[in-house]
Design an enzyme around this catalytic site. Structure first.
Site, PDB file in Angstrom:
ATOM      1  N   ASP A  32     -44.923  68.315  42.370  1.00 23.85           N
ATOM      2  CA  ASP A  32     -43.641  67.965  42.912  1.00 23.85           C
ATOM      3  C   ASP A  32     -43.288  68.887  43.851  1.00 23.85           C
ATOM      4  O   ASP A  32     -43.615  70.037  43.975  1.00 23.85           O
ATOM      5  CB  ASP A  32     -42.686  67.769  41.522  1.00 23.85           C
ATOM      6  N   ASN A  80     -40.973  55.872  41.147  1.00 25.39           N
ATOM      7  CA  ASN A  80     -41.038  56.013  42.592  1.00 25.39           C
ATOM      8  C   ASN A  80     -40.808  54.930  43.616  1.00 25.39           C
ATOM      9  O   ASN A  80     -40.437  55.217  44.584  1.00 25.39           O
ATOM     10  CB  ASN A  80     -42.541  56.835  43.036  1.00 25.39           C
TER      11      ASN A  80
END
Ligand code: IPE
Ligand code: IPE
Ligand code: MG
Length: 252
Positions: A32, A80
């Site tokens: 991330d 996502n």
């Protein structure tokens, strides 16, 4: 006089450089912070994703050298898809680019590629790139490199339940026989052991729907380092801390 042509020999299982004691056998990583890395540099978010691809290769190499058996990388979540189409399209092009550049090194390191998640929903070019890589690496018996793509923990559990209900209706399994071990086989992770260590970069301290069932007793390790800045040294910091942890599984 005949000349011997040197050829690249596949790295065998116990022929690794680093010999580290008590390495986690299965490491999962939530990669991330790509967007924030780019924004900090005044670049478009996708520049962070592009940089992150090279870090993937570095960590695959480091993990394989450390004798880790399974490395699972969270590359794209079922959530996502909510991102702007331009970013999603960019992300979907990365598998092909990654494999184009790094598949020879992956072969040389005897690494076997696998995916978890619903890859049927990926654009054809991304799905094909992975299928090609899985076929090409299927006989490698070194580290398993597991890409989580279009992966969501809740979706995975629901899919498992649907298959299970179907198998119960067709009497392939009885509710009396069902236990955790059998249920695990219905998950994407099938016969992989649960992750021993989960690493998340970028300072966020949440699972974001990653391996919900499998992380019941996983050791968690967080770092503020953004994924494009992550490297072998930070990776080894996580492995070193794992070595100090005492796993009790509810016992004493
Ligand atoms: C991780 O980086 C990559 C994916 C989720 C695909 P992010 O894109 O989430 O980066 P941040 O969290 O916005 O910085
Ligand atoms: C998790 O990161 C998913 C991946 C790394 C692929 P996100 O950036 O999507 O997670 P949230 O939205 O911060 O929870
Ligand atoms: Mg993020």
């Amino acid at each position: 006089m005949s000349m011997r042509i040197p050829f690249l020999k596949k790295k065998q299982k116990n022929e690794k450089q680093d010999k580290i004691e008590n390495v986690p056998k299965h490491v999962a990583i939530i990669m991330d912070g790509n967007g924030r890395w780019a924004e900090k540099k005044g670049l478009p978010r996708v520049a962070g994703h592009k940089e992150g691809v090279h870090v993937v290769n570095k960590i695959v190499r480091a993990a394989s050298n450390a004798n880790i058996e399974v490395l699972t990388l969270f590359a794209f979540s079922t959530e996502n898809w909510k991102r702007p189409k331009s970013e999603v399209d960019f992300l979907m092009k990365l598998p092909k680019e990654f494999l184009h550049v790094y598949l020879p090194e992956i072969m040389e390191n005897n690494v076997k590629i696998n995916t978890i998640g619903d890859i049927e929903e990926l654009p054809k070019h991304a799905k094909n790139a992975f299928e090609y890589a899985m076929e090409k690496t299927k006989n490698n018996d070194g580290m398993i490199l597991n890409f989580a793509l279009n992966y969501g923990g809740r979706f995975e559990i629901l899919q498992a339940i649907k298959h299970l209900v179907n198998d119960m209706e067709t009497s392939k399994i009885s509710s009396e026989a069902l236990d955790e071990k059998i249920f695990s086989r219905y998950l994407y992770t099938n016969d992989f052991r649960d992750p021993d260590l989960l690493i998340r970069t970028s300072g966020e301290k949440r699972l974001s729907n990653f391996l919900l069932w499998q992380c019941a007793y996983t050791e968690l390790w967080f770092t503020d380092v953004l994924w494009p800045d992550f490297d072998e040294q930070v990776f080894h910091e996580a492995l070193n801390e794992y070595r100090q942890r005492q796993r009790r599984y509810g016992g004493l």
